[in-house]
Design a protein around this motif. Structure first.
Motif, PDB file in Angstrom:
ATOM      1  N   LYS A 146       0.812  -1.219   0.000  1.00 25.55           N
ATOM      2  CA  LYS A 146       0.000   0.000   0.000  1.00 25.55           C
ATOM      3  C   LYS A 146       0.847   1.272   0.000  1.00 25.55           C
ATOM      4  CE  LYS A 146      -4.277  -1.907   1.852  1.00 25.55           C
ATOM      5  NZ  LYS A 146      -5.393  -1.717   2.779  1.00 25.55           N
ATOM      6  N   SER A 147       1.704   1.361  -0.973  1.00 28.08           N
ATOM      7  CA  SER A 147       2.502   2.578  -1.140  1.00 28.08           C
ATOM      8  C   SER A 147       2.992   2.668  -2.578  1.00 28.08           C
ATOM      9  CB  SER A 147       3.692   2.579  -0.176  1.00 28.08           C
ATOM     10  OG  SER A 147       4.560   1.500  -0.454  1.00 28.08           O
ATOM     11  N   PHE A 148       3.076   3.887  -3.070  1.00 23.27           N
ATOM     12  CA  PHE A 148       3.654   4.170  -4.378  1.00 23.27           C
ATOM     13  C   PHE A 148       4.765   5.196  -4.188  1.00 23.27           C
ATOM     14  CE2 PHE A 148      -0.516   3.174  -6.751  1.00 23.27           C
ATOM     15  CZ  PHE A 148      -0.046   1.918  -7.119  1.00 23.27           C
ATOM     16  N   LYS A 149       5.654   5.246  -5.140  1.00 22.56           N
ATOM     17  CA  LYS A 149       6.673   6.289  -5.158  1.00 22.56           C
ATOM     18  C   LYS A 149       5.980   7.650  -5.265  1.00 22.56           C
ATOM     19  CE  LYS A 149      10.807   7.623  -7.759  1.00 22.56           C
ATOM     20  NZ  LYS A 149      11.581   7.336  -8.987  1.00 22.56           N
ATOM     21  N   GLU A 150       6.488   8.644  -4.560  1.00 23.88           N
ATOM     22  CA  GLU A 150       5.836   9.955  -4.512  1.00 23.88           C
ATOM     23  C   GLU A 150       5.626  10.538  -5.898  1.00 23.88           C
ATOM     24  OE1 GLU A 150       8.568  11.983  -1.997  1.00 23.88           O
ATOM     25  OE2 GLU A 150       7.427  11.569  -0.160  1.00 23.88           O
ATOM     26  N   SER A 151       6.665  10.481  -6.750  1.00 24.54           N
ATOM     27  CA  SER A 151       6.531  11.053  -8.091  1.00 24.54           C
ATOM     28  C   SER A 151       5.468  10.317  -8.895  1.00 24.54           C
ATOM     29  CB  SER A 151       7.876  10.996  -8.820  1.00 24.54           C
ATOM     30  OG  SER A 151       8.344   9.665  -8.923  1.00 24.54           O
ATOM     31  N   ASP A 152       5.352   9.001  -8.717  1.00 30.97           N
ATOM     32  CA  ASP A 152       4.307   8.238  -9.418  1.00 30.97           C
ATOM     33  C   ASP A 152       2.918   8.699  -8.987  1.00 30.97           C
ATOM     34  OD1 ASP A 152       6.170   6.790 -10.786  1.00 30.97           O
ATOM     35  OD2 ASP A 152       6.094   5.043  -9.470  1.00 30.97           O
ATOM     36  N   CYS A 153       2.738   8.947  -7.691  1.00 34.68           N
ATOM     37  CA  CYS A 153       1.436   9.415  -7.181  1.00 34.68           C
ATOM     38  C   CYS A 153       1.016  10.719  -7.858  1.00 34.68           C
ATOM     39  CB  CYS A 153       1.505   9.609  -5.668  1.00 34.68           C
ATOM     40  SG  CYS A 153       1.824   8.111  -4.718  1.00 34.68           S
ATOM     41  N   PHE A 154       1.951  11.654  -7.945  1.00 37.17           N
ATOM     42  CA  PHE A 154       1.632  12.960  -8.529  1.00 37.17           C
ATOM     43  C   PHE A 154       1.396  12.863 -10.040  1.00 37.17           C
ATOM     44  CE2 PHE A 154       4.291  14.512  -4.797  1.00 37.17           C
ATOM     45  CZ  PHE A 154       3.184  14.850  -4.048  1.00 37.17           C
ATOM     46  N   LEU A 155       2.164  12.016 -10.725  1.00 34.24           N
ATOM     47  CA  LEU A 155       1.984  11.857 -12.168  1.00 34.24           C
ATOM     48  C   LEU A 155       0.652  11.182 -12.489  1.00 34.24           C
ATOM     49  CD1 LEU A 155       5.620  10.819 -13.181  1.00 34.24           C
ATOM     50  CD2 LEU A 155       4.485  12.996 -13.667  1.00 34.24           C
ATOM     51  N   ILE A 156       0.249  10.219 -11.672  1.00 32.57           N
ATOM     52  CA  ILE A 156      -1.072   9.592 -11.848  1.00 32.57           C
ATOM     53  C   ILE A 156      -2.162  10.634 -11.653  1.00 32.57           C
ATOM     54  CG2 ILE A 156      -2.694   7.906 -10.896  1.00 32.57           C
ATOM     55  CD1 ILE A 156      -0.221   6.203 -10.140  1.00 32.57           C
ATOM     56  N   PHE A 157      -2.022  11.454 -10.619  1.00 35.25           N
ATOM     57  CA  PHE A 157      -3.000  12.515 -10.348  1.00 35.25           C
ATOM     58  C   PHE A 157      -3.162  13.405 -11.575  1.00 35.25           C
ATOM     59  CE2 PHE A 157      -4.436  16.641  -9.023  1.00 35.25           C
ATOM     60  CZ  PHE A 157      -5.320  16.411  -7.975  1.00 35.25           C
ATOM     61  N   LEU A 158      -2.049  13.807 -12.196  1.00 32.99           N
ATOM     62  CA  LEU A 158      -2.115  14.706 -13.352  1.00 32.99           C
ATOM     63  C   LEU A 158      -2.841  14.049 -14.523  1.00 32.99           C
ATOM     64  CD1 LEU A 158       1.464  16.303 -13.301  1.00 32.99           C
ATOM     65  CD2 LEU A 158      -0.700  17.388 -12.667  1.00 32.99           C
ATOM     66  N   GLN A 159      -2.587  12.758 -14.766  1.00 34.67           N
ATOM     67  CA  GLN A 159      -3.275  12.071 -15.864  1.00 34.67           C
ATOM     68  C   GLN A 159      -4.779  11.985 -15.610  1.00 34.67           C
ATOM     69  OE1 GLN A 159      -1.761   8.512 -17.633  1.00 34.67           O
ATOM     70  NE2 GLN A 159       0.379   8.985 -17.198  1.00 34.67           N
ATOM     71  N   LEU A 161      -6.520  13.939 -13.693  1.00 40.35           N
ATOM     72  CA  LEU A 161      -7.059  15.303 -13.752  1.00 40.35           C
ATOM     73  C   LEU A 161      -7.361  15.703 -15.191  1.00 40.35           C
ATOM     74  CD1 LEU A 161      -7.718  17.899 -12.115  1.00 40.35           C
ATOM     75  CD2 LEU A 161      -5.360  18.643 -12.566  1.00 40.35           C
ATOM     76  N   ASP A 162      -6.480  15.347 -16.128  1.00 40.20           N
ATOM     77  CA  ASP A 162      -6.734  15.635 -17.546  1.00 40.20           C
ATOM     78  C   ASP A 162      -8.005  14.928 -18.024  1.00 40.20           C
ATOM     79  OD1 ASP A 162      -4.473  17.185 -17.713  1.00 40.20           O
ATOM     80  OD2 ASP A 162      -3.201  15.591 -18.530  1.00 40.20           O
ATOM     81  N   THR A 163      -8.190  13.689 -17.586  1.00 41.08           N
ATOM     82  CA  THR A 163      -9.373  12.930 -17.978  1.00 41.08           C
ATOM     83  C   THR A 163     -10.643  13.548 -17.406  1.00 41.08           C
ATOM     84  OG1 THR A 163      -8.022  10.915 -18.006  1.00 41.08           O
ATOM     85  CG2 THR A 163     -10.413  10.629 -18.013  1.00 41.08           C
ATOM     86  N   LEU A 164     -10.580  13.960 -16.135  1.00 40.55           N
ATOM     87  CA  LEU A 164     -11.754  14.592 -15.509  1.00 40.55           C
ATOM     88  C   LEU A 164     -12.114  15.895 -16.205  1.00 40.55           C
ATOM     89  CD1 LEU A 164     -11.112  14.002 -11.689  1.00 40.55           C
ATOM     90  CD2 LEU A 164     -12.684  12.777 -13.203  1.00 40.55           C
ATOM     91  N   GLU A 165     -11.112  16.649 -16.588  1.00 40.41           N
ATOM     92  CA  GLU A 165     -11.393  17.902 -17.297  1.00 40.41           C
ATOM     93  C   GLU A 165     -12.140  17.618 -18.603  1.00 40.41           C
ATOM     94  OE1 GLU A 165      -9.079  21.932 -18.909  1.00 40.41           O
ATOM     95  OE2 GLU A 165      -7.918  20.162 -18.306  1.00 40.41           O
ATOM     96  N   TYR A 166     -11.754  16.554 -19.286  1.00 46.53           N
ATOM     97  CA  TYR A 166     -12.417  16.200 -20.554  1.00 46.53           C
ATOM     98  C   TYR A 166     -13.874  15.796 -20.333  1.00 46.53           C
ATOM     99  CZ  TYR A 166     -13.661  13.549 -24.708  1.00 46.53           C
ATOM    100  OH  TYR A 166     -14.322  13.084 -25.830  1.00 46.53           O
ATOM    101  N   ILE A 167     -14.121  14.874 -19.385  1.00 42.26           N
ATOM    102  CA  ILE A 167     -15.504  14.401 -19.207  1.00 42.26           C
ATOM    103  C   ILE A 167     -16.383  15.492 -18.600  1.00 42.26           C
ATOM    104  CG2 ILE A 167     -14.723  12.013 -19.011  1.00 42.26           C
ATOM    105  CD1 ILE A 167     -15.287  12.129 -16.031  1.00 42.26           C
TER     106      ILE A 167
END
Length: 521
Positions: A146-159, A161-167
């Motif tokens: 139950k842990s991810f690398k910090e940079s992976d967490c933020f990069l997933i969030f950005l992807q 977020l882009d999808t949410l903006e579209y829908i």
């Protein structure tokens, strides 16, 4: 007889799973295209999922299947809602146009492919053909403690977020964002897709946002640990609710557990804990992320989401900037590719996602040695290296002059050896001089009272060849004097000193050996 809309326990509102479809069944979509069904690979909340292929002449296998088939009884509603969303918002030309306009390399929304109805043995089904994906983030999250690398967490969030903006731009909200609904691209694990639009709803009514209205019958809809406060109160999903859910996911990915996960069965308790969190954002996040450089960025993001109005259009660029700032704080770039790197464990680490299964297949029998044996070997190796280093240090130290406190008896012996060395210097000097110079040398010796090494006057120096000749003659008992021509020759001071030291060392070596024997006794 159609299946009842009840689960095994007969709870109200549950959706029945359809009877299984046999492998090899041919389905025809609304565009009259045929699809061949493969093995079942899973089940959603309301239907089954199968491998599928557009090549109906060949057997559908895991290596040949390019698509998956999602199917459920016609009486169920979620798949109908999902198909409706894909037709209105996720056609290929729509998605490609958006990506081109925004200059985006990737948009994490699956493309609509096909849908239709199928009848078999008196049962009517609704199905949808979807592109095939790899595993979901929830499985990776649990596999990695139950842990991810910090940079992976933020990069997933950005992807996401882009999808949410579209829908959101298409008039829909997702309302059920979570790691199990985020799938990895089967060919490129740097791409994440948001799936499962069975709960996706329109937030617009006649081009206007739906008004805020609480309905007790809808309270706590969604996945309880991520449900927004609006949904807890029974209000319809909103854009700010999607951002709140994504924010909860980010916190869980970063620290492994949300503060209210200890009592998820009590929905009122979860809602109270979320209320307390949103009322004390600064102190709450400080307890979770004390010492982290990106704390201020997270506080700014959560405060912004809290201040959004129910019907307000979010500033996605502002949300994106908070995450970009957090990435910069940890020395990462927002343009980096997501690699789904697993966090290091206590003993060893798991690397890139695509390497996990490969390493497991290539694991040899020698690597199955018990942890205790491996630790023992590591300890023995460290001891051997330490012993080797220690031996090397002793060899180096033996070649270097040592200054150690000496006992009283040893000091007396050393004084005697020094006195012998002075005497030898004196005899050697006299043997190198002529009769005319002996008197002058005697006067020089009487004036020299220091303990410094003897040095011949500059005008009475002999060459190395002459010294060696005289030494050889002395051994044979020859007492002839050196030729008078040597008086006029001058030899560099360093050469004479070097020869004298060698000669002295040769004469005093028996004394040093005796000294070592006495020290041993």
């Amino acid at each position: 007889m159609p299946p009842k809309k009840k689960n095994a326990g007969g709870s109200k509102g549950a959706h029945a799973l359809p009877p299984p479809i046999p492998e090899g069944e041919i389905l025809t979509d609304n565009q009259k295209k045929q699809w061949k069904v493969g093995n079942a690979i899973g089940s959603g909340g309301f239907g089954l999922i199968y491998l599928a292929s557009s090549d109906i002449e060949k057997k559908v296998t895991t290596s040949t299947a390019e698509y998956v088939l999602k199917i459920e009884p016609v009486g169920n509603g979620p798949l109908f809602c999902e198909i409706n969303f894909y037709i209105k918002a996720a056609k290929k030309d729509m998605v490609e146009s958006w990506k081109k306009k925004r200059k985006q390399y990737h948009l994490g929304i699956p493309i609509y492919i096909a849908s239709g109805q199928h009848e078999r043995s008196g049962h009517k089904y609704r199905f949808m053909i979807m592109q095939r994906f790899s595993t979901d983030l929830q499985k990776l999250f649990e596999k990695n403690n139950k842990s991810f690398k910090e940079s992976d967490c933020f990069l997933i969030f950005l992807q996401v977020l882009d999808t949410l903006e579209y829908i959101h731009e298409k008039g829909y909200v997702h309302a059920d964002i979570k790691a199990s609904n985020l799938l990895i691209d089967i060919d490129d694990d740097s791409k994440v897709y948001l799936v499962d639009y069975g709960l996706a709803t329109r937030y617009l009514s006649s081009s206007n946002h739906k008004p805020y209205k609480e309905d007790k019958r809808k309270c706590h809809d969604g996945t309880i640990e991520f449900t927004s406060l609006d949904a807890h109160r029974g209000a319809d999903p909103s854009r700010r609710g999607d951002l709140e859910i994504l924010m909860y996911c980010l916190i869980q990915w970063l620290i492994g557990k949300l503060p209210w996960e200890d009592k998820l069965t009590d929905k009122e308790y979860v809602m109270r804990k979320k209320n307390d969190f949103m009322k004390n954002i600064g102190s709450s996040l400080k307890r979770m992320f004390a010492g982290n450089s990106y704390l201020d960025s997270l506080v700014g993001l959560v405060n912004y989401i809290k201040e959004l109005e129910y019907d307000e259009s979010p500033d996605y660029s502002r949300c994106r900037n908070y995450i970009v700032s957090a990435l910069e704080e940890i020395g990462e770039d927002s343009n980096s590719q997501l690699t789904i790197t697993m966090m290091p464990r206590k003993r060893g680490s798991v690397g890139h996602l695509s390497d996990i299964s490969k390493r497991q297949r290539q694991k040899s029998p020698d690597q199955t040695t018990s942890a205790g044996t491996q630790r023992g070997r590591r300890v023995l190796k460290k001891v051997a290296v330490a012993a080797k280093d220690s031996s090397s240090e002793r060899e180096i130290e033996s070649d270097m002059p040592q200054k150690k406190p000496q006992p009283k008896r040893l000091n007396e012996i050393k004084k005697s050896a020094i006195q012998t060395k002075r005497t030898n210097h004196k005899h050697l000097h006299k043997s190198l001089l002529t009769d005319d110079d002996e008197e002058e040398n005697d006067n020089y010796d009487s004036e020299s009272s220091s303990e410094e090494e003897w040095e011949e006057p500059a005008h009475k120096k002999a060459t190395k060849k002459q010294i060696l000749t005289r030494t050889s003659k002395q051994k044979k008992g020859d007492t002839d004097k050196i030729s008078t021509s040597s008086k006029k020759q001058t030899v560099p001071k360093k050469t004479v000193k070097r020869v004298q030291r060698r000669s002295t060392a040769t004469q005093t070596s028996p004394g040093l050996k005796g000294l070592k024997k006495k020290m041993k006794k």
